[in-house]
Structures are given as structure tokens and as C-alpha cells.
Write an enzyme that holds these catalytic residues in place. Structure first.
Site, PDB file in Angstrom:
ATOM      1  N   GLY A 276       0.817  -1.204   0.000  1.00 26.25           N
ATOM      2  CA  GLY A 276       0.000   0.000   0.000  1.00 26.25           C
ATOM      3  C   GLY A 276       0.851   1.253   0.000  1.00 26.25           C
ATOM      4  O   GLY A 276       1.835   1.340   0.733  1.00 26.25           O
TER       5      GLY A 276
ATOM      6  N   GLY B 253      -4.482   4.996   2.219  1.00 27.77           N
ATOM      7  CA  GLY B 253      -5.148   5.184   3.503  1.00 27.77           C
ATOM      8  C   GLY B 253      -6.033   6.422   3.510  1.00 27.77           C
ATOM      9  O   GLY B 253      -5.801   7.380   2.758  1.00 27.77           O
ATOM     10  N   SER B 254      -7.031   6.419   4.386  1.00 27.96           N
ATOM     11  CA  SER B 254      -7.999   7.521   4.418  1.00 27.96           C
ATOM     12  C   SER B 254      -7.376   8.843   4.839  1.00 27.96           C
ATOM     13  O   SER B 254      -7.903   9.914   4.513  1.00 27.96           O
ATOM     14  CB  SER B 254      -9.155   7.173   5.364  1.00 27.96           C
TER      15      SER B 254
ATOM     16  N   CYS C  97      -4.073   9.556   4.191  1.00 30.58           N
ATOM     17  CA  CYS C  97      -2.810   9.640   3.454  1.00 30.58           C
ATOM     18  C   CYS C  97      -2.979  10.497   2.200  1.00 30.58           C
ATOM     19  O   CYS C  97      -3.963  10.353   1.468  1.00 30.58           O
ATOM     20  CB  CYS C  97      -2.349   8.235   3.077  1.00 30.58           C
TER      21      CYS C  97
ATOM     22  N   ASP D 225      -2.501  -3.114   3.197  1.00 28.88           N
ATOM     23  CA  ASP D 225      -2.445  -2.019   4.171  1.00 28.88           C
ATOM     24  C   ASP D 225      -2.993  -0.740   3.552  1.00 28.88           C
ATOM     25  O   ASP D 225      -2.384  -0.160   2.663  1.00 28.88           O
ATOM     26  CB  ASP D 225      -0.990  -1.825   4.611  1.00 28.88           C
TER      27      ASP D 225
ATOM     28  N   GLY E  45      -7.866   3.442   9.907  1.00 31.42           N
ATOM     29  CA  GLY E  45      -9.098   4.211   9.999  1.00 31.42           C
ATOM     30  C   GLY E  45     -10.298   3.397  10.432  1.00 31.42           C
ATOM     31  O   GLY E  45     -11.192   3.911  11.108  1.00 31.42           O
TER      32      GLY E  45
ATOM     33  N   GLY F 215      -2.686  10.730  10.198  1.00 32.56           N
ATOM     34  CA  GLY F 215      -1.705   9.963   9.449  1.00 32.56           C
ATOM     35  C   GLY F 215      -0.325  10.158  10.030  1.00 32.56           C
ATOM     36  O   GLY F 215      -0.019  11.217  10.583  1.00 32.56           O
TER      37      GLY F 215
ATOM     38  N   GLY G 255       2.165  10.582   8.388  1.00 33.24           N
ATOM     39  CA  GLY G 255       2.829  11.570   7.547  1.00 33.24           C
ATOM     40  C   GLY G 255       2.297  12.972   7.752  1.00 33.24           C
ATOM     41  O   GLY G 255       2.663  13.896   7.024  1.00 33.24           O
TER      42      GLY G 255
ATOM     43  N   ARG H  11       9.867   7.421   8.756  1.00 31.96           N
ATOM     44  CA  ARG H  11       9.044   6.672   7.802  1.00 31.96           C
ATOM     45  C   ARG H  11       9.031   7.336   6.430  1.00 31.96           C
ATOM     46  O   ARG H  11       8.973   6.669   5.403  1.00 31.96           O
ATOM     47  CB  ARG H  11       7.613   6.563   8.339  1.00 31.96           C
TER      48      ARG H  11
END
Length: 521
Positions: free
Chosen positions: A326, A330-331, A333, A366, A390, A415, A417, A435
Site C-alpha cells: 500500500g 489510507g484515508s 494519506c 495495508d 481508519g 496519518g 505523515g 518513515r
């Protein structure tokens, strides 16, 4: 001409191919482009078994098997010890985040490993000289007041009694030594007793604790009635085959400081480590995998993240025991938006798993998991497990406190990030800058956002809802296990259908003035 109804199934062979698309036809970017989970459906099959007959057992890594394919994400608003404990109790596993000091992370792992032990190998032990008052104070700090008493106050010393809450509850003289009030007539198990026999002895004795002693009467371990009750409540709990402790994972980065961090995590009892990077195909991760496999050859390593088979090949060759798939799905990201790098998750999962499964390397999907249907689709595309952030955010077991806004009970979800996460701790302890390879950046570039999610209640209800829903989903497909699902997808027996935008609209709730969407009772 009207065909004979009694031979309807035999006429199917007159069609050149089965209804729907094979997985290879579906994941054909020349026809459909990159696909997400919402872009397709799985066609139903024959149901000739109850949903309860569906097995969700699956591989997390080459050597770790779970009773359910659920993994909580190593995010600082999702997984700390409380989430990891309950994910393991419910048959999955939690991966503890590393946006904290190595000591804090190791302590979280230690709490998970000690939470439920078949045999408690390091129980709190006291000596006969300890006073009743001291025991009461220990109870306030530790949350329990039952302790084995040995001659030297240590594990390995000669067992002389047990002090319990009943012994001291109405004893007013706090200066009395426990030797005057402790229970001396003990039921004990002998060293080498099986957990099953030990639990049966504990049950028949009607005691709260069963000390395990060697031939000389020295205390070696302990079995607790509360642990026996947990075993009854959580039959699918993920446990180590050898120690019977709950399984626990933790994430680390790929900088030099993470090698020292891993040493502390292994000492705390870590079962599996996740190398946490937005882009796993880096020399830093390859070198880290090789170092781990040299120093801790039995420790399972989940590498990633990857979205192409070229990335996967590098990590598999380096020694990865599982892969995490992934990038930007992500929701919370925004990697795909900001970095113009990533891949639609459905296409990524199939592309990587089709390659990795040839080498017996399990894959974790992921990101992008928003409901039970997404879980089913990820598994159908070849994933062994799904990692959820999430979907679990807002549950009682996630870190942080609830707050209210516009009449809604909410929790923070962000997130790794996001700027908030990147500024959480100092550089050496920050998982987010590591990361996203941003440790030396003066200006941080966000690849995630911070937000809030509605209270979902406890995962002790939410995860069983996911589990039962997934069983029903596989039942609709006509499949009894995740292994059978993958096998029938690969051989073309399970068919798919691409969904247009209007088909997706049709498949959702529509045509109502208002409605209430309750996921479970």
C-alpha cells in the site's frame, strides 16, 4: 425452442466461458486502469454450508498463523498496548507504533506479553517479612493483592504460602508480617505440568492462583484463575506456541538508532517486527532486513511498503518473512496527491501478491479498508491479512481521549505523515520523519492529514462484527476458507465483475429521504 428445465446446468457448457471475469481479466490495466476495492464485485457461488463453518485462519508471516486476518496499524492514534492486547485476544495482532522513545515502546510490548500468560514465569513475589500494610500499598499500585510468598522473596525460592485479598481485607494491624496471615495450606502443580492439566487443577481446587513448584518445593511459575477466564472468553486468541503469551508486533524504522530500539523490543518479548516505511524499496530497509536476519534469525520480519513486484522482489531476496502492500491508499494519506507516487490499492495488492505468493511470502493489504467488503476483496486478490487504521480509529482501545464536537463523540485520528505526527517527539524518537525519509528536512512536507472520527465503541464488539461479516461474505462466494478463496481465484472458478460509476451508485443506499446505518447490534 424451450430447453428442458431438468438439464439447465448442462447447458452452461454451451457458453464459451464462465460468467464474469477472471482475476487476470479484471486486473488488466489496459482495459480498466488501476482499480480500487470499490471498482469491482465478486460474483456469488453455491451455498451448501453455514457461515459458522468458514475458517478465517491465515498466515501473517512465514511462521506465524492467526485465527483471523486482522492487523491493527502501527499508528500513534491506533495501536498501543491496549489495542495490541485486544487484537491478540480476538485472534488478530496489533503492531505497536514507534512514534515514542524505545523505552516506552518496549514497555508497551512487555505489557502485552505479560497480560495473559498460560504460565506466569515472573510473578510478583514477596518474602514472609513483608508487612500487611506494604501488601495493601502494592495492591493500590499493581491492581491486585494476591502474591506468592517465598523464603527469599524471589521466584526460585522455597514456596511457604500465598497472601490474598481475603487474608488482609479485615486485618487491621498493618504492621503484621504476612507470615502471620498468609495461607499456608496450598494446592500446587508440579513443574512440567501441562497448561490443560494445570487449568483443570486450578478449576477443581477453586483457588485463585496455582503455584508451580519443582521437586524441592521452589516456586517456578504461576497460573491465574483470571487468565483461565480469559482463555474461556477468547478461544481464538493469538498466542505463542511455546510460552502461551499473547502475540505482539511492533514497528521500527531503518536508521541506525532503530537497531538499538529493536534490541530492547526483542528483550521485551517481541514476536514480529514491521519495518515501517512509506517506500520499502530502499537500501536502508534492505540493509536492515539483512542485519536483523543475522542477529535475530528467528524473529519474523514484515517489510514494506511496496506496490510493485519489482519492489517486492528486492525485499523477498533480502529475507523478508512477509510484505506490507500500500502506498497512498489510507484515508488520512495524501502521498499520491503530494508525491505523485503510489498505486490504486486493488491493482497493487494483486500485482504484489501474485508474485510474492510464488515464494511463500504472505502479504498484508495495508490501507483503503473501509468495510467488510473491502476486506473480502483484499483477500480475494491474494492478501493473507488486512491492516486497518481508519477502520479501528475511534474505538475505545485506541490511544487518546474522546471529545465532543457538534454533539458527536469523537477521537483524534491522524496519518503518520501528518505535520502533527512528525512534530510529536524529538528527531531520534520520531517514527514519522523516519518513515517518510524526512529526518534532515528543515521544511517538513506532509504526506498525511490530522482529523477526527466518530466513536465506534469497543473492538470487543467491532472486531467480532468484522469476523462474522467476513464469514458470511465468504459463504456468499461459496468458499469455506481463505486458502480455498485464493485457490479458486487463481484457477478461475471465482469470478469478478467490473463496476461502472452508476453500478457503484446502485450498490449503495439510494432513493431514501433519510436512513440510519447501524453496522451491528
Amino acid at each position: 425452442m424451450v430447453f428442458e428445465t431438468s438439464k439447465a446446468t448442462s447447458y452452461l457448457k454451451d457458453y464459451p466461458k464462465k460468467d464474469g471475469l477472471s482475476v487476470k481479466e479484471l486486473i488488466d490495466s489496459t482495459n480498466f486502469g488501476g482499480l480500487t476495492y470499490n471498482d469491482f464485485l465478486i460474483l456469488p457461488g453455491l451455498i451448501n454450508f453455514p457461515s459458522s463453518a468458514v475458517s478465517l485462519e491465515t498466515k501473517l508471516t512465514k511462521k506465524i498463523t492467526l485465527k483471523s486476518p486482522f492487523v491493527s496499524s502501527p499508528m500513534d492514534t491506533v495501536t498501543e498496548e491496549n489495542m495490541a492486547i485486544h487484537m491478540a485476544l480476538l485472534g488478530g495482532i496489533g503492531i505497536i507504533h514507534h512514534n515514542c522513545t524505545s523505552e516506552e515502546q518496549a514497555e508497551m510490548v512487555r505489557k502485552v506479553k505479560k497480560y495473559e500468560n498460560g504460565f506466569i514465569n515472573d510473578p510478583v513475589v514477596i518474602s514472609p517479612e513483608v508487612t500487611v500494610g506494604e501488601v495493601k500499598k502494592m495492591g493500590e499500585v499493581l491492581g491486585f493483592t494476591s502474591f506468592p510468598v517465598t523464603e527469599n522473596g524471589k521466584v526460585g525460592g522455597k514456596l511457604v504460602g500465598i497472601i490474598t485479598s481475603r487474608d488482609i481485607q479485615f486485618h487491621e494491624d498493618n504492621k503484621s508480617p504476612v507470615s502471620e496471615v498468609m495461607t499456608k495450606d496450598l494446592v500446587v502443580g508440579k513443574k512440567g505440568i501441562s497448561l490443560t492439566d494445570g487449568n483443570e487443577l486450578l478449576r477443581s481446587s477453586k483457588k485463585g492462583k496455582l503455584p508451580i513448584v519443582d521437586a524441592e518445593g521452589n516456586l517456578v511459575s504461576l497460573i491465574s484463575r483470571t487468565d483461565l477466564q480469559k482463555n474461556q472468553d477468547y478461544p481464538n486468541a493469538s498466542k505463542s506456541f511455546h510460552s502461551k503469551q499473547l502475540l505482539c508486533g511492533a514497528a521500527i524504522g531503518t536508521i541506525d538508532a532503530d537497531r538499538e530500539r529493536l534490541d530492547k523490543l526483542v528483550e521485551a518479548g517481541l514476536d514480529v517486527v514491521v519495518l515501517d516505511s512509506s517506500n520499502g524499496s530502499s537500501v536502508f530497509q534492505l540493509n536492515m532486513i539483512k542485519w536483523i536476519k543475522e542477529k535475530y534469525p528467528e524473529l519474523q520480519v514484515i517489510a514494506g511498503n511496496v506496490v510493485t513486484r519489482e519492489q517486492a522482489a528486492l525485499l523477498i531476496e533480502a529475507g523478508a518473512d512477509a510484505l506490507r502492500i500500500g502506498m497512498g491508499s489510507g484515508s488520512i494519506c495524501i502521498t499520491q496527491e503530494v508525491m505523485a507516487c503510489g498505486r490504486p490499492q486493488g491493482t497493487a495488492v494483486y500485482g504484489v501478491t501474485e508474485f510474492a505468493n510464488k515464494f511463500g511470502v504472505p502479504c498484508i493489504a495495508d490501507g483503503g479498508i473501509g468495510n467488510i467488503g473491502h476486506i473480502t476483496k483484499a483477500l480475494a486478490l491474494g492478501a493473507s491479512c488486512v491492516m486497518m487504521g481508519g477502520l479501528l480509529a475511534g474505538t475505545a482501545e485506541t490511544p487518546g481521549d474522546y471529545f465532543y464536537r457538534d454533539g458527536k463523540r469523537l477521537k483524534t485520528y491522524r496519518g503518520m505523515g501528518s505535520i502533527d505526527a512528525m512534530q510529536q517527539t524529538n528527531t531520534n524518537a520520531n517514527a514519522s520523519t523516519s518513515r517518510y525519509f524526512s529526518e534532515a528536512d528543515k521544511v517538513l512536507v506532509a504526506q498525511g492529514v490530522s482529523g477526527s472520527v466518530v466513536d465506534k465503541g469497543s473492538i470487543t464488539k467491532f472486531v467480532p462484527y468484522l469476523y462474522n461479516g467476513l464469514q458470511h461474505s465468504l459463504q456468499d462466494i461459496g468458499i469455506k476458507s481463505i486458502d480455498e478463496l485464493r485457490e479458486n481465484v487463481d484457477n478461475g472458478e471465482i469470478r469478478f465483475e467490473f463496476r461502472t460509476a452508476s453500478a457503484q451508485f446502485e450498490g449503495g443506499v439510494h432513493g431514501l429521504h433519510s436512513y440510519e446505518k447501524r453496522l451491528h447490534n
